[in-house]
Write a protein that holds these residues in place. Structure first.
Motif, PDB file in Angstrom:
ATOM      1  N   ASP A 141       0.851  -1.204   0.000  1.00 41.99           N
ATOM      2  CA  ASP A 141       0.000   0.000   0.000  1.00 41.99           C
ATOM      3  C   ASP A 141       0.884   1.252   0.000  1.00 41.99           C
ATOM      4  O   ASP A 141       0.733   2.128   0.851  1.00 41.99           O
ATOM      5  CB  ASP A 141      -0.907  -0.024   1.242  1.00 41.99           C
ATOM      6  CG  ASP A 141      -1.977   1.063   1.208  1.00 41.99           C
ATOM      7  OD1 ASP A 141      -2.267   1.585   0.112  1.00 41.99           O
ATOM      8  OD2 ASP A 141      -2.519   1.391   2.283  1.00 41.99           O
ATOM      9  N   LEU A 142       1.797   1.306  -0.970  1.00 43.53           N
ATOM     10  CA  LEU A 142       2.726   2.440  -0.985  1.00 43.53           C
ATOM     11  C   LEU A 142       2.024   3.695  -1.506  1.00 43.53           C
ATOM     12  O   LEU A 142       1.517   3.719  -2.636  1.00 43.53           O
ATOM     13  CB  LEU A 142       3.934   2.125  -1.873  1.00 43.53           C
ATOM     14  CG  LEU A 142       4.983   1.181  -1.282  1.00 43.53           C
ATOM     15  CD1 LEU A 142       6.075   0.887  -2.319  1.00 43.53           C
ATOM     16  CD2 LEU A 142       5.606   1.733  -0.005  1.00 43.53           C
ATOM     17  N   THR A 143       2.002   4.709  -0.659  1.00 42.66           N
ATOM     18  CA  THR A 143       1.480   6.027  -1.040  1.00 42.66           C
ATOM     19  C   THR A 143       2.361   7.048  -0.310  1.00 42.66           C
ATOM     20  O   THR A 143       3.089   6.677   0.626  1.00 42.66           O
ATOM     21  CB  THR A 143       0.032   6.249  -0.547  1.00 42.66           C
ATOM     22  OG1 THR A 143       0.045   6.235   0.890  1.00 42.66           O
ATOM     23  CG2 THR A 143      -0.925   5.196  -1.044  1.00 42.66           C
ATOM     24  N   THR A 144       2.234   8.305  -0.687  1.00 39.53           N
ATOM     25  CA  THR A 144       3.040   9.305   0.025  1.00 39.53           C
ATOM     26  C   THR A 144       2.445   9.618   1.411  1.00 39.53           C
ATOM     27  O   THR A 144       3.088  10.282   2.210  1.00 39.53           O
ATOM     28  CB  THR A 144       3.197  10.599  -0.811  1.00 39.53           C
ATOM     29  OG1 THR A 144       1.901  11.011  -1.292  1.00 39.53           O
ATOM     30  CG2 THR A 144       4.125  10.394  -1.982  1.00 39.53           C
ATOM     31  N   SER A 145       1.230   9.084   1.691  1.00 42.21           N
ATOM     32  CA  SER A 145       0.671   9.234   3.051  1.00 42.21           C
ATOM     33  C   SER A 145       1.251   8.190   3.994  1.00 42.21           C
ATOM     34  O   SER A 145       1.147   8.334   5.208  1.00 42.21           O
ATOM     35  CB  SER A 145      -0.853   9.057   3.034  1.00 42.21           C
ATOM     36  OG  SER A 145      -1.436  10.034   2.244  1.00 42.21           O
ATOM     37  N   ASN A 146       1.813   7.128   3.433  1.00 44.88           N
ATOM     38  CA  ASN A 146       2.381   6.079   4.272  1.00 44.88           C
ATOM     39  C   ASN A 146       3.892   6.224   4.445  1.00 44.88           C
ATOM     40  O   ASN A 146       4.601   5.257   4.725  1.00 44.88           O
ATOM     41  CB  ASN A 146       2.010   4.698   3.712  1.00 44.88           C
ATOM     42  CG  ASN A 146       0.558   4.379   3.973  1.00 44.88           C
ATOM     43  OD1 ASN A 146      -0.027   4.936   4.911  1.00 44.88           O
ATOM     44  ND2 ASN A 146      -0.041   3.520   3.170  1.00 44.88           N
ATOM     45  N   MET A 147       4.356   7.444   4.242  1.00 48.85           N
ATOM     46  CA  MET A 147       5.762   7.776   4.503  1.00 48.85           C
ATOM     47  C   MET A 147       5.763   9.034   5.358  1.00 48.85           C
ATOM     48  O   MET A 147       5.048   9.997   5.057  1.00 48.85           O
ATOM     49  CB  MET A 147       6.503   8.074   3.199  1.00 48.85           C
ATOM     50  CG  MET A 147       6.520   6.892   2.262  1.00 48.85           C
ATOM     51  SD  MET A 147       7.127   7.381   0.631  1.00 48.85           S
ATOM     52  CE  MET A 147       6.660   5.939  -0.311  1.00 48.85           C
ATOM     53  N   LEU A 148       6.548   9.007   6.421  1.00 49.25           N
ATOM     54  CA  LEU A 148       6.624  10.181   7.304  1.00 49.25           C
ATOM     55  C   LEU A 148       8.019  10.774   7.228  1.00 49.25           C
ATOM     56  O   LEU A 148       9.014  10.041   7.108  1.00 49.25           O
ATOM     57  CB  LEU A 148       6.327   9.786   8.760  1.00 49.25           C
ATOM     58  CG  LEU A 148       4.957   9.183   9.074  1.00 49.25           C
ATOM     59  CD1 LEU A 148       4.848   8.867  10.570  1.00 49.25           C
ATOM     60  CD2 LEU A 148       3.836  10.121   8.665  1.00 49.25           C
ATOM     61  N   LEU A 149       8.064  12.091   7.345  1.00 46.66           N
ATOM     62  CA  LEU A 149       9.336  12.799   7.304  1.00 46.66           C
ATOM     63  C   LEU A 149       9.487  13.535   8.627  1.00 46.66           C
ATOM     64  O   LEU A 149       8.619  14.343   8.995  1.00 46.66           O
ATOM     65  CB  LEU A 149       9.275  13.792   6.144  1.00 46.66           C
ATOM     66  CG  LEU A 149      10.574  14.251   5.511  1.00 46.66           C
ATOM     67  CD1 LEU A 149      11.414  13.081   5.048  1.00 46.66           C
ATOM     68  CD2 LEU A 149      10.260  15.163   4.329  1.00 46.66           C
TER      69      LEU A 149
END
Ligand code: AMP
Length: 233
Positions: A141-149
């Motif tokens: 479920d790769l999305t840019t919401s599932n990555m935190l910076l």
């Protein structure tokens, strides 16, 4: 005793702050043993047979924990798992304090016209995904919401992967290619006109892993199938 323990979790959650109500899980913010914590609770789905539902929910919880631990062992930033309760299907995770989603970061950076900065981020995402795939973790479920910076005081930023609920272990280039395809679709629809940025992400993925050429080949095949399907539709 086991029942007493599982009773304590609903009580704990009733005092926690609900931050997301999804179709499969609720996400809470709380303090656990003095630490800022995110609790992910998978709840029963009434439309599914209870035995099947219990099996699926249990499997997703196990898969999520297993993938996070596998990533962390390989040095990939993912939240620490503090505690897991398989009765209430709750995972207690380290809260990445002071972080924002990559989705929000890209959106605000593009608005402030500092888009050049994003090249660094695309490269970092490519590297971390290459490392994850080298460990045979397919996120699902790769999305840019599932990555935190997380922005640090020294100006550096640390990139974390989250939400491994649909993840699984596979060495197949096809599974990894589909993982990237899912990201490409999500990326380009969430952030229009970022084709060049996504290409940079893929170049960095390719440069970071010896196994990447088979994956990129599969990605191209999946893209072609997707294009043919949309032409027929
Ligand atoms: P999820 O359903 O796991 O994607 O989580 C929903 C939202 O909760 C994410 O988009 C983040 O904003 C936040 N979140 C989830 N996990 C964490 C975490 N470990 N630390 C900080 N925020 C998180």
């Amino acid at each position: 005793m086991a029942q007493e323990k599982s009773m304590a979790i609903p009580e704990f959650l009733s005092k926690a702050e609900l931050i997301k109500q999804g179709a499969e899980a609720r996400v809470y913010r709380a303090e656990f043993l003095g630490k800022p914590t995110i609790v992910k609770e998978r709840f029963p789905k009434r439309y599914r047979h209870p035995v099947l539902d219990e099996k699926l929910t249990h499997r997703r919880t196990v898969q999520e924990v297993r993938s996070i631990l596998r990533c962390r062992r390989a040095g990939i930033s993912a939240p620490i798992v503090y505690f897991v309760d398989y009765t209430s299907h709750c995972i207690f995770l380290e809260e990445i304090v002071g972080s924002s989603t990559v989705r929000d970061h890209i959106a605000s950076t593009r608005q402030s016209d500092c888009s050049k900065e994003l090249g660094w981020l695309a490269e970092r995402v490519g590297q971390i995904l290459a490392k994850m795939h080298e460990e045979d973790v397919v996120h699902g479920d790769l999305t840019t919401s599932n990555m935190l910076l997380r922005h640090q005081e020294d100006g550096e930023s640390e990139l974390f992967l989250i939400d491994f609920g649909l993840s699984y272990i596979s060495a197949l280039p096809e599974d990894k290619g589909v993982d990237l395809y899912v990201l490409e679709k999500a990326f380009l629809s969430t952030h229009p006109n970022t084709e060049t940025l996504f290409e940079r992400l893929l170049e960095s993925y390719a440069a970071a892993s010896k196994k990447s050429s088979a994956v990129i080949k599969k990605l191209d095949e999946v893209r072609l199938r997707g294009r043919k399907r949309s032409m027929v539709g």
